[in-house]
Scaffold this motif. Structure first.
Motif, PDB file in Angstrom:
ATOM      1  N   LEU A  35       0.833  -1.205   0.000  1.00 55.53           N
ATOM      2  CA  LEU A  35       0.000   0.000   0.000  1.00 55.53           C
ATOM      3  C   LEU A  35       0.871   1.260   0.000  1.00 55.53           C
ATOM      4  N   LYS A  36       1.906   1.241   0.804  1.00 56.57           N
ATOM      5  CA  LYS A  36       2.786   2.416   0.874  1.00 56.57           C
ATOM      6  C   LYS A  36       3.493   2.633  -0.460  1.00 56.57           C
ATOM      7  N   THR A  37       3.870   1.542  -1.112  1.00 59.34           N
ATOM      8  CA  THR A  37       4.533   1.651  -2.408  1.00 59.34           C
ATOM      9  C   THR A  37       3.582   2.213  -3.453  1.00 59.34           C
ATOM     10  N   LEU A  38       2.337   1.747  -3.442  1.00 60.61           N
ATOM     11  CA  LEU A  38       1.341   2.306  -4.362  1.00 60.61           C
ATOM     12  C   LEU A  38       1.185   3.806  -4.155  1.00 60.61           C
ATOM     13  N   ARG A  39       1.128   4.217  -2.874  1.00 62.72           N
ATOM     14  CA  ARG A  39       0.920   5.632  -2.552  1.00 62.72           C
ATOM     15  C   ARG A  39       2.101   6.490  -2.983  1.00 62.72           C
ATOM     16  N   THR A  40       3.302   5.994  -2.747  1.00 62.30           N
ATOM     17  CA  THR A  40       4.491   6.824  -2.942  1.00 62.30           C
ATOM     18  C   THR A  40       5.152   6.654  -4.304  1.00 62.30           C
ATOM     19  N   GLN A  41       5.013   5.471  -4.905  1.00 64.62           N
ATOM     20  CA  GLN A  41       5.693   5.204  -6.171  1.00 64.62           C
ATOM     21  C   GLN A  41       4.735   5.113  -7.357  1.00 64.62           C
ATOM     22  N   GLY A  42       3.437   5.052  -7.062  1.00 64.85           N
ATOM     23  CA  GLY A  42       2.470   4.887  -8.145  1.00 64.85           C
ATOM     24  C   GLY A  42       2.406   3.443  -8.606  1.00 64.85           C
ATOM     25  N   PHE A  43       1.393   3.131  -9.379  1.00 67.20           N
ATOM     26  CA  PHE A  43       1.217   1.744  -9.845  1.00 67.20           C
ATOM     27  C   PHE A  43       2.409   1.287 -10.678  1.00 67.20           C
ATOM     28  N   ALA A  44       2.869   2.148 -11.563  1.00 73.20           N
ATOM     29  CA  ALA A  44       3.971   1.773 -12.456  1.00 73.20           C
ATOM     30  C   ALA A  44       5.247   1.453 -11.677  1.00 73.20           C
ATOM     31  N   GLY A  45       5.431   2.099 -10.529  1.00 73.54           N
ATOM     32  CA  GLY A  45       6.637   1.883  -9.741  1.00 73.54           C
ATOM     33  C   GLY A  45       6.495   0.825  -8.666  1.00 73.54           C
ATOM     34  N   THR A  46       5.341   0.176  -8.620  1.00 70.62           N
ATOM     35  CA  THR A  46       5.104  -0.821  -7.574  1.00 70.62           C
ATOM     36  C   THR A  46       5.526  -2.204  -8.059  1.00 70.62           C
ATOM     37  N   SER A  47       6.797  -2.471  -7.928  1.00 69.77           N
ATOM     38  CA  SER A  47       7.365  -3.778  -8.269  1.00 69.77           C
ATOM     39  C   SER A  47       7.672  -4.542  -6.985  1.00 69.77           C
ATOM     40  N   ALA A  48       7.968  -5.820  -7.129  1.00 67.02           N
ATOM     41  CA  ALA A  48       8.323  -6.624  -5.959  1.00 67.02           C
ATOM     42  C   ALA A  48       9.565  -6.053  -5.287  1.00 67.02           C
ATOM     43  N   ARG A  49      10.513  -5.606  -6.088  1.00 66.04           N
ATOM     44  CA  ARG A  49      11.752  -5.035  -5.547  1.00 66.04           C
ATOM     45  C   ARG A  49      11.454  -3.755  -4.755  1.00 66.04           C
ATOM     46  N   ALA A  50      10.581  -2.909  -5.307  1.00 64.15           N
ATOM     47  CA  ALA A  50      10.244  -1.646  -4.636  1.00 64.15           C
ATOM     48  C   ALA A  50       9.500  -1.903  -3.332  1.00 64.15           C
ATOM     49  N   ILE A  51       8.592  -2.854  -3.356  1.00 65.94           N
ATOM     50  CA  ILE A  51       7.832  -3.189  -2.147  1.00 65.94           C
ATOM     51  C   ILE A  51       8.764  -3.733  -1.073  1.00 65.94           C
TER      52      ILE A  51
END
Length: 216
Positions: A31-47
Motif C-alpha cells: 500500500l505504501k509503495t502504491l501511494r508513494t511510487q504509483g502503480f507503475a513503480g510498484t514492483s516486488a523489488r520496490a515493495i
C-alpha cells in the motif's frame, strides 16, 4: 507451572501469529509503495525495499504481485468500510452525512487509502483481470452510498422516481476522483469547499424529502 497447553501447541500459535504479522507487513508495504511510487513503480523489488524485507517474501504469501495488491486493497477497504458504516449510521440529516463524509475523506487522504485505491484503479486499465477484480471491490462502496441515499429519498413518494443506484455510482466516482483533480490544481479545486457547498445545500434536500422522523 502447568498451563494445560502443550509446548508444541504454543509454538504453533506463536508461529501462526508471526506469519500473520509478516503477511500484514507485506500488504502494508504494498500500500505504501502504491501511494508513494504509483502503480507503475510498484514492483516486488520496490515493495521489498520500502517494507525492509527480501522481495522473495512476497511470493511466500502470495501467488503473484497482482494477488498481493488485491489483498492489500481488501485489507484497507475492509477497515475503511467498517469505519464509514459506523460513522454514517449516526448521521440523521443530509448535512450530517456530508459533514461526516468530509471527516472520513480527510482520514482517507491522510492515511493514504484513497491514493492507493486511485493508483490501483489507474493500473487496472491495462489489465483485464485486474480491472474485473477492482470493479468487484468497488461494489460494496456503491452499495454503501446507495444505502445512505435511500435513507433520505425513501421518506418521500417522489424519491421512488430517482435512479438511486446510478446516483450512488456517480457519488463513488466523484469521491474517488476528487483528490486526483485537487492534486493537479489545488487552487482551482479545494475539496473542503466542495463539502462546504454540500452542507449549504443539504437543508433544501432535507426539506424536499422530509426529516428523519417523517415530519416536514
Amino acid at each position: 507451572m502447568k498451563t494445560g497447553v502443550k509446548p508444541s501447541t504454543r509454538r504453533v500459535k506463536a508461529g501462526t501469529k508471526t506469519r500473520a504479522a509478516s503477511r500484514t507487513k507485506v500488504m502494508q508495504a504494498a500500500l505504501k509503495t502504491l501511494r508513494t511510487q504509483g502503480f507503475a513503480g510498484t514492483s516486488a523489488r520496490a515493495i521489498g525495499r520500502i517494507g525492509g524485507f527480501p522481495p522473495g517474501l512476497i511470493y511466500y504469501y502470495f501467488d503473484n504481485l497482482e494477488a498481493l495488491l488485491l489483498a492489500a486493497i481488501d485489507m484497507t477497504s475492509s477497515a475503511r468500510l467498517a469505519r464509514y458504516r459506523d460513522v454514517l449510521a449516526k448521521a440523521n440529516s443530509v448535512a450530517e452525512v456530508i459533514e461526516a463524509s468530509a471527516t472520513l475523506y480527510r482520514e482517507d487522504v491522510q492515511s493514504g487509502h484513497v491514493a492507493a485505491v486511485q493508483e490501483l484503479i489507474a493500473g487496472a486499465s491495462s489489465s483485464r483481470g485486474l480491472r474485473t477484480e477492482i470493479s468487484r471491490r468497488i461494489d460494496p462502496w456503491i452499495e454503501l452510498a446507495e444505502a445512505q441515499i435511500s435513507r433520505f429519498v425513501d421518506r418521500s413518494p417522489s424519491g421512488a422516481l430517482l435512479p438511486v443506484h446510478s446516483i450512488a455510482q456517480l457519488v463513488v466516482a466523484m469521491y474517488v476522483g476528487l483528490e486526483t483533480i485537487a492534486h493537479l490544481d489545488r487552487q482551482r479545486l479545494k475539496v473542503e469547499d466542495l463539502f462546504g457547498t454540500g452542507v449549504l445545500l443539504a437543508p433544501a434536500i432535507d426539506d424536499l424529502f422530509g426529516k428523519e422522523d417523517g415530519k416536514r
